[in-house]
Design a protein around this motif. Structure first.
Motif, PDB file in Angstrom:
ATOM      1  N   UNK A 262       0.572  -1.125   0.093  1.00  0.00           N
ATOM      2  CA  UNK A 262       0.122  -0.026  -0.034  1.00  0.00           C
ATOM      3  C   UNK A 262       0.875   1.315   0.055  1.00  0.00           C
ATOM      4  N   UNK A 263       0.394   2.252  -0.672  1.00  0.00           N
ATOM      5  CA  UNK A 263       1.420   3.674  -0.809  1.00  0.00           C
ATOM      6  C   UNK A 263       0.281   4.594  -0.795  1.00  0.00           C
ATOM      7  N   UNK A 264       0.803   5.653   0.172  1.00  0.00           N
ATOM      8  CA  UNK A 264       0.288   7.000   0.531  1.00  0.00           C
ATOM      9  C   UNK A 264       1.168   7.943  -0.064  1.00  0.00           C
ATOM     10  N   UNK A 265       0.927   8.690  -1.590  1.00  0.00           N
ATOM     11  CA  UNK A 265       1.935   9.582  -2.016  1.00  0.00           C
ATOM     12  C   UNK A 265       1.271  10.889  -1.806  1.00  0.00           C
ATOM     13  N   UNK A 266       2.207  11.936  -1.603  1.00  0.00           N
ATOM     14  CA  UNK A 266       1.894  13.317  -1.596  1.00  0.00           C
ATOM     15  C   UNK A 266       3.053  14.039  -2.413  1.00  0.00           C
ATOM     16  N   UNK A 267       2.412  14.815  -3.329  1.00  0.00           N
ATOM     17  CA  UNK A 267       3.157  15.470  -4.329  1.00  0.00           C
ATOM     18  C   UNK A 267       2.626  16.884  -4.325  1.00  0.00           C
ATOM     19  N   UNK A 268       3.826  17.664  -4.454  1.00  0.00           N
ATOM     20  CA  UNK A 268       3.312  19.176  -4.230  1.00  0.00           C
ATOM     21  C   UNK A 268       3.798  19.792  -5.659  1.00  0.00           C
ATOM     22  N   UNK A 269       3.022  20.568  -6.390  1.00  0.00           N
ATOM     23  CA  UNK A 269       3.577  21.392  -7.711  1.00  0.00           C
ATOM     24  C   UNK A 269       3.574  22.673  -7.200  1.00  0.00           C
ATOM     25  N   UNK A 270       4.741  23.479  -6.746  1.00  0.00           N
ATOM     26  CA  UNK A 270       4.748  24.732  -6.302  1.00  0.00           C
ATOM     27  C   UNK A 270       4.360  25.695  -7.222  1.00  0.00           C
ATOM     28  N   UNK A 271       4.357  25.336  -8.575  1.00  0.00           N
ATOM     29  CA  UNK A 271       3.888  26.466  -9.756  1.00  0.00           C
ATOM     30  C   UNK A 271       2.277  26.570  -9.657  1.00  0.00           C
ATOM     31  N   UNK A 272       1.925  25.338  -9.775  1.00  0.00           N
ATOM     32  CA  UNK A 272       0.362  25.357  -9.476  1.00  0.00           C
ATOM     33  C   UNK A 272      -0.363  25.628  -8.194  1.00  0.00           C
ATOM     34  N   UNK A 273       0.620  25.501  -7.213  1.00  0.00           N
ATOM     35  CA  UNK A 273       0.128  25.484  -5.776  1.00  0.00           C
ATOM     36  C   UNK A 273      -0.984  24.688  -5.423  1.00  0.00           C
ATOM     37  N   UNK A 274      -0.531  23.302  -5.660  1.00  0.00           N
ATOM     38  CA  UNK A 274      -1.458  22.290  -5.396  1.00  0.00           C
ATOM     39  C   UNK A 274      -0.815  21.299  -4.895  1.00  0.00           C
ATOM     40  N   UNK A 275      -1.380  20.238  -4.155  1.00  0.00           N
ATOM     41  CA  UNK A 275      -0.747  19.094  -3.393  1.00  0.00           C
ATOM     42  C   UNK A 275      -1.701  18.153  -3.776  1.00  0.00           C
ATOM     43  N   UNK A 276      -1.325  17.085  -4.527  1.00  0.00           N
ATOM     44  CA  UNK A 276      -1.888  15.863  -5.100  1.00  0.00           C
ATOM     45  C   UNK A 276      -1.686  14.510  -3.942  1.00  0.00           C
ATOM     46  N   UNK A 277      -2.643  14.150  -3.992  1.00  0.00           N
ATOM     47  CA  UNK A 277      -2.669  12.645  -3.113  1.00  0.00           C
ATOM     48  C   UNK A 277      -2.937  11.584  -3.818  1.00  0.00           C
ATOM     49  N   UNK A 278      -2.165  10.476  -4.050  1.00  0.00           N
ATOM     50  CA  UNK A 278      -2.325   9.402  -4.742  1.00  0.00           C
ATOM     51  C   UNK A 278      -2.114   8.137  -3.706  1.00  0.00           C
ATOM     52  N   UNK A 279      -3.291   7.138  -3.769  1.00  0.00           N
ATOM     53  CA  UNK A 279      -3.252   6.315  -2.770  1.00  0.00           C
ATOM     54  C   UNK A 279      -3.522   4.784  -3.662  1.00  0.00           C
ATOM     55  N   UNK A 280      -2.778   3.947  -3.290  1.00  0.00           N
ATOM     56  CA  UNK A 280      -2.651   2.807  -4.159  1.00  0.00           C
ATOM     57  C   UNK A 280      -2.826   1.543  -3.250  1.00  0.00           C
ATOM     58  N   UNK A 281      -3.915   0.906  -3.467  1.00  0.00           N
ATOM     59  CA  UNK A 281      -3.981  -0.547  -2.760  1.00  0.00           C
ATOM     60  C   UNK A 281      -4.478  -0.460  -1.437  1.00  0.00           C
ATOM     61  N   UNK A 282      -4.985   0.562  -0.959  1.00  0.00           N
ATOM     62  CA  UNK A 282      -5.470   0.831   0.406  1.00  0.00           C
ATOM     63  C   UNK A 282      -6.744  -0.362   0.689  1.00  0.00           C
ATOM     64  N   UNK A 283      -7.638  -0.075  -0.407  1.00  0.00           N
ATOM     65  CA  UNK A 283      -8.714  -1.167  -0.329  1.00  0.00           C
ATOM     66  C   UNK A 283      -9.010  -1.681  -1.735  1.00  0.00           C
TER      67      UNK A 283
END
Length: 235
Positions: free
Chosen positions: A121-142
């Motif tokens: 299982x993976x919880x990934x948090x990625x930031x895009x400083x130019x767009x000023x957004x944080x993207x959350x990607x969750x794989x296989x949690x359920x």
């Protein structure tokens, strides 16, 4: 990102101290043989490293763990297309498994697949400083589902992180409410396939009935012609 990292680190430290066991009674309807699984082996890294990257300029946070239990289970799949589809799916989900061709019924191409009860299982948090957004990607949690959504930095407050951790520990599902879960999609797909099969049978039946009516009409026409010819010959 710093707040997310600190919150996740504190959560992992809490889990280590209290030794809390997180159970998953039924991880996937698609593989009921998985049985009861448990979350374990939590790890956190930033920007793909086991340690910390620049704390003030973090681009990515990864929280990983396993849903696992002892033992393995095996099953068989027939026909080449189904085998290739199954192997591709397991590879895409990084599930540990082995497979080999075996002798099947009626010379059908058959494969035996053995899965280890250890779902990454993976919880990934990625930031895009130019767009000023944080993207959350969750794989296989359920149920091998993938969830991806972007948030504004101001949305990542304490209430948000509380919901995230409660979701992580399976105490509720308020953080993510998927419109259609993976299991529901499979049920809908099976229903649609059944409807398509029934429609195909109906069309085939209509075709046969139409052909039968046409043949009966043609037979009647020919019989009428012959009768007319024979009657005329007698005259």
């Amino acid at each position: 990102m710093q707040n997310i990292f600190n919150y996740l680190q504190e959560t992992l430290e809490y889990l280590r101290v209290v030794d809390e066991v997180v159970e998953i009674p039924n991880y996937s309807d698609h593989y009921p043989q998985l049985g009861r699984l448990y979350q374990c082996d939590y790890k956190i890294n930033t920007d793909g490293f086991s340690g910390l990257a620049d704390f003030n300029r973090m681009m990515q946070i990864n929280l990983t763990f396993f849903c696992s239990n002892e033992g393995r289970f095996s099953y068989q799949i027939e026909n080449k297309a189904s085998i290739e589809q199954e192997v591709a799916f397991l590879h895409s989900k990084s599930v540990p498994f082995e497979w080999k061709y075996v002798k099947g019924k009626e010379q059908k191409q058959t494969a035996a697949i053995t899965i280890t009860r250890k779902i990454p299982v993976r919880f990934r948090f990625e930031v895009d400083y130019e767009q000023s957004v944080i993207t959350i990607l969750i794989n296989n949690h359920e149920d091998f589902a993938v969830y991806k959504k972007s948030f504004q930095p101001e949305q990542i407050d304490e209430a948000f992180l509380d919901k995230l951790v409660r979701y992580l520990l399976r105490r509720d599902s308020e953080f993510i409410r998927l419109e259609i879960s993976a299991s529901k999609k499979r049920k809908i797909r099976r229903t649609l396939e059944q409807i398509q099969r029934e429609e195909a049978l109906i069309k085939e039946q209509i075709k046969r009935e139409t052909q039968a009516e046409h043949q009966a009409a043609e037979k009647k026409r020919i019989s009428g012609r012959l009768k007319a010819l024979l009657t005329r010959d007698k005259d």
